[in-house]
Design an enzyme around this catalytic site. Structure first.
Site, PDB file in Angstrom:
ATOM      1  N   ASP A   1      44.288 -41.869   1.414  1.00  7.84           N
ATOM      2  CA  ASP A   1      43.327 -40.778   1.217  1.00  7.84           C
ATOM      3  C   ASP A   1      42.554 -40.516   2.503  1.00  7.84           C
ATOM      4  OD1 ASP A   1      43.541 -40.825  -1.873  1.00  7.84           O
ATOM      5  OD2 ASP A   1      42.980 -42.881  -1.387  1.00  7.84           O
TER       6      ASP A   1
ATOM      7  N   ASP B   1      46.658 -37.938   0.257  1.00  9.44           N
ATOM      8  CA  ASP B   1      45.710 -36.917  -0.205  1.00  9.44           C
ATOM      9  C   ASP B   1      44.776 -36.547   0.936  1.00  9.44           C
ATOM     10  OD1 ASP B   1      46.680 -36.931  -2.790  1.00  9.44           O
ATOM     11  OD2 ASP B   1      45.149 -38.300  -3.562  1.00  9.44           O
TER      12      ASP B   1
ATOM     13  N   ASP C   1      48.424 -44.854  -2.396  1.00 11.55           N
ATOM     14  CA  ASP C   1      48.520 -43.652  -1.574  1.00 11.55           C
ATOM     15  C   ASP C   1      47.575 -43.834  -0.390  1.00 11.55           C
ATOM     16  OD1 ASP C   1      45.947 -43.412  -2.516  1.00 11.55           O
ATOM     17  OD2 ASP C   1      46.200 -41.425  -3.383  1.00 11.55           O
TER      18      ASP C   1
HETATM   19  P1  UTP Z   1      42.602 -43.382  -5.500  1.00 13.95           P
HETATM   20  O1  UTP Z   1      43.138 -43.025  -6.829  1.00 13.95           O
HETATM   21  O2  UTP Z   1      43.466 -43.090  -4.333  1.00 13.95           O
HETATM   22  O3  UTP Z   1      42.163 -44.914  -5.572  1.00 13.95           O
HETATM   23  O4  UTP Z   1      41.238 -42.629  -5.345  1.00 13.95           O
HETATM   24  P2  UTP Z   1      42.053 -46.021  -4.446  1.00 13.95           P
HETATM   25  O5  UTP Z   1      40.777 -46.715  -4.692  1.00 13.95           O
HETATM   26  O6  UTP Z   1      42.300 -45.435  -3.101  1.00 13.95           O
HETATM   27  O7  UTP Z   1      43.197 -47.015  -4.841  1.00 13.95           O
HETATM   28  P3  UTP Z   1      44.755 -46.970  -4.489  1.00 13.95           P
HETATM   29  O8  UTP Z   1      44.967 -48.126  -3.611  1.00 13.95           O
HETATM   30  O9  UTP Z   1      45.097 -45.675  -3.821  1.00 13.95           O
HETATM   31  O10 UTP Z   1      45.445 -47.118  -5.802  1.00 13.95           O
HETATM   32  C1  UTP Z   1      40.317 -42.929  -4.324  1.00 13.95           C
HETATM   33  C2  UTP Z   1      38.930 -42.627  -4.773  1.00 13.95           C
HETATM   34  O11 UTP Z   1      38.756 -41.245  -4.842  1.00 13.95           O
HETATM   35  C3  UTP Z   1      38.131 -40.886  -6.032  1.00 13.95           C
HETATM   36  C4  UTP Z   1      38.373 -41.981  -7.015  1.00 13.95           C
HETATM   37  O12 UTP Z   1      37.263 -42.178  -7.834  1.00 13.95           O
HETATM   38  C5  UTP Z   1      38.603 -43.196  -6.137  1.00 13.95           C
HETATM   39  O13 UTP Z   1      37.412 -43.934  -6.073  1.00 13.95           O
HETATM   40  N1  UTP Z   1      38.730 -39.621  -6.486  1.00 13.95           N
HETATM   41  C6  UTP Z   1      40.063 -39.508  -6.690  1.00 13.95           C
HETATM   42  C7  UTP Z   1      37.912 -38.566  -6.709  1.00 13.95           C
HETATM   43  O14 UTP Z   1      36.693 -38.664  -6.516  1.00 13.95           O
HETATM   44  N2  UTP Z   1      38.444 -37.384  -7.142  1.00 13.95           N
HETATM   45  C8  UTP Z   1      39.764 -37.236  -7.355  1.00 13.95           C
HETATM   46  O15 UTP Z   1      40.215 -36.139  -7.746  1.00 13.95           O
HETATM   47  C9  UTP Z   1      40.605 -38.328  -7.122  1.00 13.95           C
HETATM   48 MN    MN Z   2      44.016 -44.179  -2.654  1.00 10.77          MN
END
Ligand code: UTP
Ligand code: MN
Length: 437
Positions: free
Chosen positions: A273, A361, A271
């Protein structure tokens, strides 16, 4: 020790009324979950039956209500990796114990207090095994780029399960749960429910008239092909421009940063972020709802779920680890045109569509929590876990996505940048692209 061979005898002896009498709950505060891996399903059902007959509550499903996770024969590293992937909020307060706690409790006919000898310690899953002399104990003391780490482990997409765990849990149940939870909006509980109803495939789920999919799950199935395909860096950048335009049209001095895996320099993600905030405290919440409306007007909003802020400073610091933070946020699916992406879309083979759906997100912390939110959302998940563990064990401080609390001084430590947080922790600054542990 218990043997499955005694099960039939036990069953034959019991009349229905005896079962209900014997299964009266005696210990309301203890909820056991037996990890089936290694134990096997017949032994698990025997132990479940035994414990229930002694008045214990044994849960069939691992959830946040469980107090004691009991495992037999699992490797601690694999067990903990699996547990951490289960997205539990209360994992930090659960007892993770080996079968000796269970057998002691059965012998005594009551839940015995958990002692160190019962506990399965969270040995940090270091891969490859660390050199005790030169490798610091915590990932937050090391620099781990996407390059110098074993590619297999850093480039895994999806829910981040490692192959090691996949092999151990390669039974039908695990594979089905993995398939179901790969759908946006389907968590472990729903997946388990569908599995228990005998469903094993998407077509089975979709053909089952009694299953009602919520809005998120409907979108999850609708866009499954697109959103289960990796998002490229170029696609993430294109989305960054679109959201940046929307954010600044609404609040010219807003701050937008790409976070998550892409901020750590990853080439692909599951995704995209972003963190967005404004210098004016309190404006950040309206900002998000306004951005959503704008994306909708542009016709590129395929799905959105907005969660208002539940941040209550008086409830901090939180002593339990929470899977979700309290900032205002939204989970989106956006329509991305190929023409807007440098080099075109990351498409499936033979696919000549002009657009794809992407999961995005957006998190919107107030400016005074921005540095903590950025550190938390940049990840990696493992790096964050280790940083919190380091803070707690080495510094007597509580760290989460909102704040850092010094247990010795009994005060919150303010930070305007990630560097401030590393300074508070007495750690050398580690750049985002070095946090790929
Ligand atoms: P992600 O699940 O998007 O992981 O969460 P990522 O590292 O970007 O990997 P991919 O490529 O999308 O799979 C991003 C970061 O946000 C934190 C998670 O710990 C992760 O390090 N996070 C996610 C939160 O702190 N709270 C949440 O509710 C969701
Ligand atoms: Mn991510």
């Amino acid at each position: 020790m218990f043997h499955t061979s005694v099960v039939p005898r036990l069953r034959k002896k019991q009349k229905p009324e005896e079962v209900s009498r014997q299964e009266k709950i005696k210990f309301q505060d203890v909820r056991i979950f037996l990890v089936e891996t290694k134990m096997g399903s017949s032994r698990r059902s025997f132990l479940t039956h035994l414990a229930r007959s002694k008045g214990f509550i044994v849960e069939d499903v691992l959830s946040d209500t469980v107090t004691h996770v009991v495992s037999e024969g699992s490797k601690p590293g694999s067990l903990w990796t699996w547990l951490k992937d289960c997205a539990l909020r209360n994992l930090s307060v659960m007892h993770v114990v080996d079968i000796s706690w269970f057998t002691d409790s059965m012998r005594e006919g009551r839940p015995v207090p958990v002692e160190t000898k019962h506990c399965i310690q969270d040995s940090m899953p270091d891969i490859p095994a660390p050199d005790p002399v030169t490798t610091p104990r915590y990932a937050c003391q090391r620099r781990t780029t996407t390059e110098n780490h074993n590619k297999i482990f850093t480039e895994i997409l999806g829910c981040g399960h490692s192959f090691e765990v996949d092999n151990i849990l390669s039974d039908e149940r695990y594979q089905t749960l993995k398939l179901f939870t790969s759908v946006f909006g389907v968590g472990p509980k729903t997946a388990e429910k569908w599995y228990r109803r005998g469903l094993r495939s998407f077509s089975g789920v979709l053909a089952e008239p009694s299953i009602h999919l919520n809005r998120m799950q409907q979108s999850g199935f609708l866009h499954y092909g697109d959103i289960s395909r990796a998002v490229s860096k170029a696609e993430a950048q294109a989305l960054g421009s679109i959201i940046d335009e929307a954010v600044h049209a609404i609040t010219p001095d807003a701050v937008l940063v790409l976070t998550g895996g892409f901020r750590r320099g990853k080439e692909f993600g599951h995704d995209v972020d972003f963190i967005v905030t404004t210098p004016q405290l309190g404006w950040e919440e309206n900002l998000l709802t306004n951005v959503i409306s704008r994306l909708k007007k542009q016709g590129i909003l395929l799905f959105s779920e907005y969660q208002a802020s539940t941040l209550d400073i008086s409830k901090l610091p939180s002593y339990r680890f929470e899977a979700m933070d309290h900032f205002a946020k939204c989970f989106l699916i956006l329509r991305l045109e190929g023409s807007q992406v440098e080099g075109g879309l990351q498409g499936a083979e033979g696919d000549n569509r002009s657009w794809r759906a992407v999961r995005v997100d957006l998190v919107s912390p107030p400016l005074d929590h921005y540095a903590y939110a950025l550190l938390g959302w940049t990840g990696s998940r493992q790096f964050g876990r280790d940083l919190r563990r380091f803070a707690r064990l080495e510094r007597r401080m509580l760290l989460d996505n909102h704040a850092l609390y010094d247990n010795t001084k009994k005060e919150f430590l303010t930070a305007t940048s990630e560097k401030d947080i590393f300074d508070h922790l007495g750690l050398e600054y580690i750049e985002p692209w070095q946090r790929n542990s």
